[in-house]
Scaffold this motif. Structure first.
Motif, PDB file in Angstrom:
ATOM      1  N   UNK A   1       0.841  -1.199   0.000  1.00  0.00           N
ATOM      2  CA  UNK A   1       0.000   0.000   0.000  1.00  0.00           C
ATOM      3  C   UNK A   1       0.877   1.249   0.000  1.00  0.00           C
ATOM      4  N   UNK A   2       0.386   2.257  -0.710  1.00  0.00           N
ATOM      5  CA  UNK A   2       1.050   3.553  -0.663  1.00  0.00           C
ATOM      6  C   UNK A   2       0.622   4.276   0.609  1.00  0.00           C
ATOM      7  N   UNK A   3       1.592   4.843   1.290  1.00  0.00           N
ATOM      8  CA  UNK A   3       1.346   5.663   2.469  1.00  0.00           C
ATOM      9  C   UNK A   3       1.759   7.091   2.135  1.00  0.00           C
ATOM     10  N   UNK A   4       0.903   8.028   2.441  1.00  0.00           N
ATOM     11  CA  UNK A   4       1.218   9.443   2.239  1.00  0.00           C
ATOM     12  C   UNK A   4       0.800  10.209   3.483  1.00  0.00           C
TER      13      UNK A   4
ATOM     14  N   UNK B   1      -2.786   9.245   4.936  1.00  0.00           N
ATOM     15  CA  UNK B   1      -3.665   8.477   4.050  1.00  0.00           C
ATOM     16  C   UNK B   1      -2.920   7.231   3.573  1.00  0.00           C
ATOM     17  N   UNK B   2      -3.682   6.263   3.058  1.00  0.00           N
ATOM     18  CA  UNK B   2      -3.053   5.135   2.365  1.00  0.00           C
ATOM     19  C   UNK B   2      -3.927   4.729   1.183  1.00  0.00           C
ATOM     20  N   UNK B   3      -3.314   4.036   0.235  1.00  0.00           N
ATOM     21  CA  UNK B   3      -4.016   3.647  -0.982  1.00  0.00           C
ATOM     22  C   UNK B   3      -3.367   2.418  -1.585  1.00  0.00           C
ATOM     23  N   UNK B   4      -4.176   1.585  -2.208  1.00  0.00           N
ATOM     24  CA  UNK B   4      -3.642   0.432  -2.934  1.00  0.00           C
ATOM     25  C   UNK B   4      -3.291   0.790  -4.372  1.00  0.00           C
TER      26      UNK B   4
ATOM     27  N   UNK C   1      -5.317   6.046  -6.388  1.00  0.00           N
ATOM     28  CA  UNK C   1      -6.554   6.691  -6.829  1.00  0.00           C
ATOM     29  C   UNK C   1      -7.574   6.715  -5.690  1.00  0.00           C
ATOM     30  N   UNK C   2      -7.801   5.558  -5.085  1.00  0.00           N
ATOM     31  CA  UNK C   2      -8.771   5.440  -3.996  1.00  0.00           C
ATOM     32  C   UNK C   2      -8.001   5.416  -2.673  1.00  0.00           C
ATOM     33  N   UNK C   3      -8.290   6.380  -1.839  1.00  0.00           N
ATOM     34  CA  UNK C   3      -7.520   6.576  -0.608  1.00  0.00           C
ATOM     35  C   UNK C   3      -8.409   6.382   0.613  1.00  0.00           C
TER      36      UNK C   3
ATOM     37  N   UNK D   1       7.897  19.012  -3.139  1.00  0.00           N
ATOM     38  CA  UNK D   1       7.586  17.680  -3.648  1.00  0.00           C
ATOM     39  C   UNK D   1       8.367  16.601  -2.919  1.00  0.00           C
ATOM     40  N   UNK D   2       7.807  15.411  -2.893  1.00  0.00           N
ATOM     41  CA  UNK D   2       8.506  14.251  -2.338  1.00  0.00           C
ATOM     42  C   UNK D   2       8.262  13.056  -3.243  1.00  0.00           C
ATOM     43  N   UNK D   3       9.284  12.210  -3.372  1.00  0.00           N
ATOM     44  CA  UNK D   3       9.176  11.044  -4.252  1.00  0.00           C
ATOM     45  C   UNK D   3       9.291   9.759  -3.451  1.00  0.00           C
ATOM     46  N   UNK D   4       8.899   8.679  -4.097  1.00  0.00           N
ATOM     47  CA  UNK D   4       9.140   7.341  -3.567  1.00  0.00           C
ATOM     48  C   UNK D   4       9.399   6.402  -4.729  1.00  0.00           C
ATOM     49  N   UNK D   5      10.056   5.285  -4.431  1.00  0.00           N
ATOM     50  CA  UNK D   5      10.283   4.241  -5.422  1.00  0.00           C
ATOM     51  C   UNK D   5       9.203   3.192  -5.257  1.00  0.00           C
ATOM     52  N   UNK D   6       8.377   3.018  -6.291  1.00  0.00           N
ATOM     53  CA  UNK D   6       7.293   2.037  -6.234  1.00  0.00           C
ATOM     54  C   UNK D   6       7.852   0.625  -6.422  1.00  0.00           C
TER      55      UNK D   6
END
Length: 469
Positions: A51-54, A73-76, A79-81, A282-287
């Protein structure tokens, strides 16, 4: 103030303010925005356990900059959080004036936050601590306290740790201001996230032959993309020029090579990340799939934010859409993440001379268009974009002064992809060669009208609303 009291205050603010904020016609349909209060920098952006965590800088108690919390927030699918437990509240002495920005890492299966504890003194001085917090089984975070004090030779403006692993060691970049009031980026190393060694300055004003380049550098983010080490940073104090650096503070990047053993970062020129009115931190992450993803704050510190009409409804600011980064030579290319196509509804196609085309709905919409010739785009008679042989000019009236203000991009305009969401517009130029992101506050049912002699081919989708759980 105790953490329980802060959490109670935040909960009361959300419950009492959410109905009014949700009813605001400027509230986004699918961009991320705070339930109430003021939101700014994205923090702790990571893909963890699928899951993405922001996280995000948040003052739930007022539409003002104060002692910041970290919302989450988190999202799979980006798009949907869904809302997650509050990550951080400024309850401890070492963070008394805010849990400032930072990042997140996977430390042997434990989601760990690295952030700045901000402290201000009665005499006007300040200091900063770099701190850790670990996620617990219930989703909350346990603070481990400071792991790095203010380094010698710098003012109290040292913040925004971004942490990553390289060759089995942890590395951190920090934004800083030295005693000569010059902005810097510091590089540090640790074996365990707790004991840090300051290696030196790798970039900044009067470093690497750059010359004077701002009094403070915020929100550094260093990552490898293809064969280049890219440094994102937000220099404060660059004087505005006719066609660039026209926002109060800038956000941009360098491409180069980081020599870890030699503690040197050899880089090229500074390039702005976004040419619009609102983009910062801005902040980045490696998926997990190898993509480098970016999210920014669609705002600017010390701009006209407190004149924005959403403040009267008890909320302020949004994030940008998530973006995929690729490198072409020494330039970053930004594209909206492909997952956003899930929001597309029915497609409409138009073709012809610009001034002969009908107006299209842009309340929540995506447009892709190619153009040949000159054209003017009127976004609800509030935001105006002109395309000609010189490039693009974006215009609006300042919310405080009423005076017209402009932003520019120079180059041949071949293709535009425009994402609209009630009170924001993100314009991706030539398949992501450049971006112009801006807030605007139109009347209900905003529409885009085109004029000029350009030959236009346009695809239009209405975008579905995304409800945050």
């Amino acid at each position: 103030m105790s953490e329980s009291r802060l959490l109670n205050q935040a909960l009361r603010a959300v419950l009492s303010g959410q109905p009014r904020a949700a009813a605001d016609r400027h509230r986004p349909a699918w961009h991320l925005a705070p339930t109430v209060g003021l939101m700014n920098d994205p923090n702790g952006f990571i893909q963890f356990n699928g899951r993405y965590v922001l996280c995000y800088q948040w003052n739930p108690l007022a539409c003002a900059h104060g002692a910041k919390f970290w919302g989450q927030w988190s999202s799979a699918d980006l798009v949907h959080w869904r809302h997650e437990p509050l990550a951080l509240a400024p309850a401890e002495e070492y963070e008394s004036h805010g849990c400032y920005s930072g990042s997140a890492v996977d430390n042997q299966g434990v989601l760990t936050l690295v952030y700045t504890g901000n402290v201000k003194f009665a005499d006007g001085g300040r200091t900063a601590w770099q701190c850790l917090a670990e996620q617990q089984s219930d989703g909350s975070f346990r603070k481990l306290g400071p792991v790095l004090a203010l380094p010698e030779g710098y003012t109290g403006h040292v913040r925004d740790p971004k942490v990553w692993q390289h060759d089995g060691q942890w590395y951190m970049v920090l934004g800083a201001q030295d005693q000569q009031l010059q902005g810097k980026v510091l590089l540090l190393r640790s074996a365990d996230l707790h004991d840090w060694t300051l290696l030196g300055e790798i970039a900044g004003s009067r470093v690497n032959g750059l010359g004077d380049f701002g009094y403070m550098w915020e929100c550094p983010d260093l990552f490898t993309l293809d064969d280049s080490d890219v440094l994102l940073v937000c220099p404060q104090g660059l004087p505005a020029e006719q066609y660039r650096w026209r926002n109060t503070f800038q956000s941009g990047y360098f491409c180069g090579t980081l020599d870890y053993p030699g503690v040197q970062y050899r880089h090229g020129d500074f390039h702005e990340l976004d040419h619009g009115f609102e983009f910062y931190a801005p902040q980045t992450t490696l998926a997990d799939d190898g993509r480098r993803l970016l999210i920014g704050w669609m705002g600017i510190p010390d701009g006209d934010e407190f004149a924005q009409p959403t403040r009267e409804h008890g909320w302020m600011h949004t994030m940008t859409c998530p973006r995929e980064l690729t490198l072409h030579g020494d330039r970053l290319r930004q594209r909206p993440v492909r997952e956003l196509q899930q929001l597309r509804g029915q497609e409409t196609q138009l073709r012809g001379i610009a001034e002969n085309l009908p107006a299209v709905d842009i309340g929540s919409a995506e447009l892709e268009l190619t153009l040949t010739g000159s054209c003017h785009f009127s976004f609800a008679d509030t935001l105006h974009l002109s395309a000609d042989r010189h490039g693009l000019t974006l215009r609006r009236h300042n919310l405080r002064s009423g005076e017209e203000e402009t932003r520019y991009w120079h180059g041949e305009v071949r293709q535009l992809r425009i994402l609209c969401d009630r009170s924001s517009v993100e314009i991706f130029i030539n398949d992501g060669d450049a971006v112009m992101s801006s807030r605007y506050f139109p009347q209900p049912e905003p529409r885009l009208r085109l004029t000029g002699n350009a030959q236009i081919t346009l695809r239009h989708w209405r975008l579905q609303q995304c409800v945050i759980e």
